[in-house]
Scaffold this motif. Structure first.
Motif, PDB file in Angstrom:
ATOM      1  N   ALA A  29       0.862  -1.172   0.000  1.00 37.11           N
ATOM      2  CA  ALA A  29       0.000   0.000   0.000  1.00 37.11           C
ATOM      3  C   ALA A  29       0.900   1.224   0.000  1.00 37.11           C
ATOM      4  O   ALA A  29       1.987   1.200   0.590  1.00 37.11           O
ATOM      5  CB  ALA A  29      -0.886   0.019   1.245  1.00 37.11           C
ATOM      6  N   GLU A  30       0.459   2.276  -0.660  1.00 41.76           N
ATOM      7  CA  GLU A  30       1.152   3.559  -0.532  1.00 41.76           C
ATOM      8  C   GLU A  30       0.769   4.093   0.843  1.00 41.76           C
ATOM      9  O   GLU A  30      -0.413   4.166   1.178  1.00 41.76           O
ATOM     10  CB  GLU A  30       0.707   4.525  -1.618  1.00 41.76           C
ATOM     11  N   VAL A  31       1.766   4.432   1.639  1.00 40.82           N
ATOM     12  CA  VAL A  31       1.513   4.846   3.017  1.00 40.82           C
ATOM     13  C   VAL A  31       2.298   6.106   3.367  1.00 40.82           C
ATOM     14  O   VAL A  31       3.171   6.540   2.618  1.00 40.82           O
ATOM     15  CB  VAL A  31       1.890   3.724   4.018  1.00 40.82           C
ATOM     16  N   VAL A  32       1.979   6.630   4.524  1.00 42.96           N
ATOM     17  CA  VAL A  32       2.706   7.759   5.089  1.00 42.96           C
ATOM     18  C   VAL A  32       3.165   7.343   6.478  1.00 42.96           C
ATOM     19  O   VAL A  32       2.344   6.933   7.306  1.00 42.96           O
ATOM     20  CB  VAL A  32       1.815   9.012   5.180  1.00 42.96           C
ATOM     21  N   ALA A  33       4.455   7.397   6.711  1.00 42.89           N
ATOM     22  CA  ALA A  33       5.003   7.130   8.041  1.00 42.89           C
ATOM     23  C   ALA A  33       5.056   8.465   8.781  1.00 42.89           C
ATOM     24  O   ALA A  33       5.638   9.428   8.286  1.00 42.89           O
ATOM     25  CB  ALA A  33       6.395   6.518   7.922  1.00 42.89           C
ATOM     26  N   VAL A  34       4.441   8.505   9.953  1.00 44.57           N
ATOM     27  CA  VAL A  34       4.349   9.741  10.720  1.00 44.57           C
ATOM     28  C   VAL A  34       5.077   9.568  12.051  1.00 44.57           C
ATOM     29  O   VAL A  34       4.783   8.644  12.808  1.00 44.57           O
ATOM     30  CB  VAL A  34       2.867  10.115  10.986  1.00 44.57           C
ATOM     31  N   THR A  35       6.018  10.442  12.288  1.00 49.73           N
ATOM     32  CA  THR A  35       6.697  10.506  13.585  1.00 49.73           C
ATOM     33  C   THR A  35       6.156  11.747  14.274  1.00 49.73           C
ATOM     34  O   THR A  35       6.183  12.831  13.690  1.00 49.73           O
ATOM     35  CB  THR A  35       8.222  10.624  13.401  1.00 49.73           C
ATOM     36  N   PHE A  36       5.652  11.578  15.503  1.00 45.97           N
ATOM     37  CA  PHE A  36       4.983  12.698  16.155  1.00 45.97           C
ATOM     38  C   PHE A  36       5.303  12.762  17.629  1.00 45.97           C
ATOM     39  O   PHE A  36       5.689  11.775  18.247  1.00 45.97           O
ATOM     40  CB  PHE A  36       3.469  12.622  15.923  1.00 45.97           C
ATOM     41  N   ASP A  37       5.126  13.950  18.179  1.00 45.53           N
ATOM     42  CA  ASP A  37       5.331  14.231  19.595  1.00 45.53           C
ATOM     43  C   ASP A  37       3.958  14.189  20.258  1.00 45.53           C
ATOM     44  O   ASP A  37       3.101  15.027  19.958  1.00 45.53           O
ATOM     45  CB  ASP A  37       5.982  15.610  19.733  1.00 45.53           C
ATOM     46  N   THR A  38       3.754  13.237  21.167  1.00 48.18           N
ATOM     47  CA  THR A  38       2.446  13.108  21.815  1.00 48.18           C
ATOM     48  C   THR A  38       2.116  14.310  22.697  1.00 48.18           C
ATOM     49  O   THR A  38       0.966  14.470  23.102  1.00 48.18           O
ATOM     50  CB  THR A  38       2.365  11.819  22.650  1.00 48.18           C
ATOM     51  N   GLY A  39       3.090  15.167  22.953  1.00 49.32           N
ATOM     52  CA  GLY A  39       2.819  16.403  23.672  1.00 49.32           C
ATOM     53  C   GLY A  39       2.166  17.454  22.791  1.00 49.32           C
ATOM     54  O   GLY A  39       1.579  18.412  23.280  1.00 49.32           O
ATOM     55  N   GLN A  40       2.266  17.265  21.476  1.00 47.78           N
ATOM     56  CA  GLN A  40       1.672  18.202  20.531  1.00 47.78           C
ATOM     57  C   GLN A  40       0.408  17.655  19.879  1.00 47.78           C
ATOM     58  O   GLN A  40      -0.506  18.412  19.571  1.00 47.78           O
ATOM     59  CB  GLN A  40       2.679  18.553  19.436  1.00 47.78           C
ATOM     60  N   ILE A  41       0.381  16.359  19.632  1.00 48.46           N
ATOM     61  CA  ILE A  41      -0.778  15.736  18.993  1.00 48.46           C
ATOM     62  C   ILE A  41      -0.832  14.272  19.420  1.00 48.46           C
ATOM     63  O   ILE A  41       0.190  13.608  19.545  1.00 48.46           O
ATOM     64  CB  ILE A  41      -0.717  15.875  17.450  1.00 48.46           C
ATOM     65  N   SER A  42      -2.024  13.790  19.655  1.00 49.28           N
ATOM     66  CA  SER A  42      -2.170  12.401  20.097  1.00 49.28           C
ATOM     67  C   SER A  42      -2.372  11.470  18.901  1.00 49.28           C
ATOM     68  O   SER A  42      -2.730  11.905  17.800  1.00 49.28           O
ATOM     69  CB  SER A  42      -3.361  12.274  21.043  1.00 49.28           C
ATOM     70  N   TYR A  43      -2.159  10.204  19.154  1.00 44.32           N
ATOM     71  CA  TYR A  43      -2.407   9.184  18.128  1.00 44.32           C
ATOM     72  C   TYR A  43      -3.872   9.229  17.707  1.00 44.32           C
ATOM     73  O   TYR A  43      -4.193   9.161  16.523  1.00 44.32           O
ATOM     74  CB  TYR A  43      -2.029   7.807  18.686  1.00 44.32           C
ATOM     75  N   ARG A  44      -4.755   9.390  18.671  1.00 43.33           N
ATOM     76  CA  ARG A  44      -6.194   9.494  18.382  1.00 43.33           C
ATOM     77  C   ARG A  44      -6.466  10.657  17.431  1.00 43.33           C
ATOM     78  O   ARG A  44      -7.214  10.521  16.466  1.00 43.33           O
ATOM     79  CB  ARG A  44      -6.990   9.658  19.668  1.00 43.33           C
ATOM     80  N   GLU A  45      -5.862  11.807  17.697  1.00 44.51           N
ATOM     81  CA  GLU A  45      -6.065  12.970  16.830  1.00 44.51           C
ATOM     82  C   GLU A  45      -5.544  12.708  15.424  1.00 44.51           C
ATOM     83  O   GLU A  45      -6.180  13.100  14.437  1.00 44.51           O
ATOM     84  CB  GLU A  45      -5.382  14.202  17.422  1.00 44.51           C
ATOM     85  N   LEU A  46      -4.412  12.038  15.305  1.00 43.21           N
ATOM     86  CA  LEU A  46      -3.898  11.684  13.979  1.00 43.21           C
ATOM     87  C   LEU A  46      -4.893  10.794  13.230  1.00 43.21           C
ATOM     88  O   LEU A  46      -5.126  10.974  12.030  1.00 43.21           O
ATOM     89  CB  LEU A  46      -2.544  10.978  14.084  1.00 43.21           C
ATOM     90  N   LEU A  47      -5.486   9.843  13.949  1.00 40.84           N
ATOM     91  CA  LEU A  47      -6.470   8.967  13.309  1.00 40.84           C
ATOM     92  C   LEU A  47      -7.726   9.746  12.913  1.00 40.84           C
ATOM     93  O   LEU A  47      -8.304   9.493  11.845  1.00 40.84           O
ATOM     94  CB  LEU A  47      -6.834   7.808  14.231  1.00 40.84           C
ATOM     95  N   GLU A  48      -8.140  10.695  13.732  1.00 40.74           N
ATOM     96  CA  GLU A  48      -9.300  11.514  13.382  1.00 40.74           C
ATOM     97  C   GLU A  48      -9.017  12.332  12.116  1.00 40.74           C
ATOM     98  O   GLU A  48      -9.890  12.470  11.252  1.00 40.74           O
ATOM     99  CB  GLU A  48      -9.669  12.423  14.557  1.00 40.74           C
ATOM    100  N   ILE A  49      -7.808  12.831  11.993  1.00 38.14           N
ATOM    101  CA  ILE A  49      -7.412  13.535  10.771  1.00 38.14           C
ATOM    102  C   ILE A  49      -7.439  12.582   9.586  1.00 38.14           C
ATOM    103  O   ILE A  49      -7.989  12.897   8.526  1.00 38.14           O
ATOM    104  CB  ILE A  49      -6.025  14.188  10.942  1.00 38.14           C
ATOM    105  N   PHE A  50      -6.867  11.409   9.761  1.00 37.42           N
ATOM    106  CA  PHE A  50      -6.844  10.374   8.712  1.00 37.42           C
ATOM    107  C   PHE A  50      -8.258  10.101   8.184  1.00 37.42           C
ATOM    108  O   PHE A  50      -8.481  10.069   6.972  1.00 37.42           O
ATOM    109  CB  PHE A  50      -6.224   9.101   9.298  1.00 37.42           C
ATOM    110  N   PHE A  51      -9.204   9.944   9.092  1.00 39.24           N
ATOM    111  CA  PHE A  51     -10.571   9.632   8.675  1.00 39.24           C
ATOM    112  C   PHE A  51     -11.322  10.841   8.127  1.00 39.24           C
ATOM    113  O   PHE A  51     -12.365  10.689   7.506  1.00 39.24           O
ATOM    114  CB  PHE A  51     -11.355   8.990   9.817  1.00 39.24           C
ATOM    115  N   THR A  52     -10.799  12.022   8.335  1.00 36.46           N
ATOM    116  CA  THR A  52     -11.433  13.239   7.820  1.00 36.46           C
ATOM    117  C   THR A  52     -10.978  13.558   6.405  1.00 36.46           C
ATOM    118  O   THR A  52     -11.758  14.070   5.608  1.00 36.46           O
ATOM    119  CB  THR A  52     -11.115  14.426   8.750  1.00 36.46           C
TER     120      THR A  52
END
Length: 151
Positions: A29-52
């Motif tokens: 699959a074509e994918v995007v690997a995301v490295t993130f700081d949980t102090g700035q954005i949560s995994y849940r928020e990333l998933l909400e963006i993904f589904f939006t």
């Protein structure tokens, strides 16, 4: 966001090229690997963006792009990420009019896409696909998640 990188995963060919993945025969699959700081954005928020910003209800398709390489999939790194993804998928089922077909799979070997795929939208904003497909998604992201967008 610390880093966003385009790549491929979920297939059976080592070090696939973009052309191979586009043929739909590698299983990637074509994918995007995301490295993130949980102090700035949560995994849940990333998933909400993904589904939006994409349609999770079309099997092996995103807009005019058709094939398993365009499937909606979340590759999780831990049992906690899997649990959060399951919760978000269940919540999103109430948002979409059709069933969500997003796959949920453990992370597999990831291959970074070629350099010309990195930051593609930023480099080619007037290219047809970028202008007519990606730009509206970016605008939607900026409007809905204004507090999370880094300019």
């Amino acid at each position: 966001m610390e880093r966003v990188e385009s790549g491929y995963t979920g297939g059976r060919v080592a070090n696939p090229s973009y052309e191979q993945v586009c043929e739909g025969t590698t299983g990637h699959a074509e994918v995007v690997a995301v490295t993130f700081d949980t102090g700035q954005i949560s995994y849940r928020e990333l998933l909400e963006i993904f589904f939006t910003i994409h349609d999770p209800t079309t099997l092996n398709r995103q807009g005019n792009d058709v094939g398993t390489q365009y499937r909606s999939v979340i590759y999780y790194q831990s049992s906690q990420q899997k649990k959060v993804a399951e919760q978000v998928i269940a919540e999103m089922a109430n948002v979409w009019d059709a069933p969500i077909v997003t796959e949920l799979s453990p992370a597999e070997t990831y291959y970074k896409a070629e350099e010309y795929h990195q930051n593609y939208f930023r480099q080619h904003p007037l290219q047809g696909y970028c202008a007519f497909v990606v730009a509206p998604k970016v605008a939607k992201l900026r409007k809905i998640f204004v507090d999370k967008v880094i300019r």
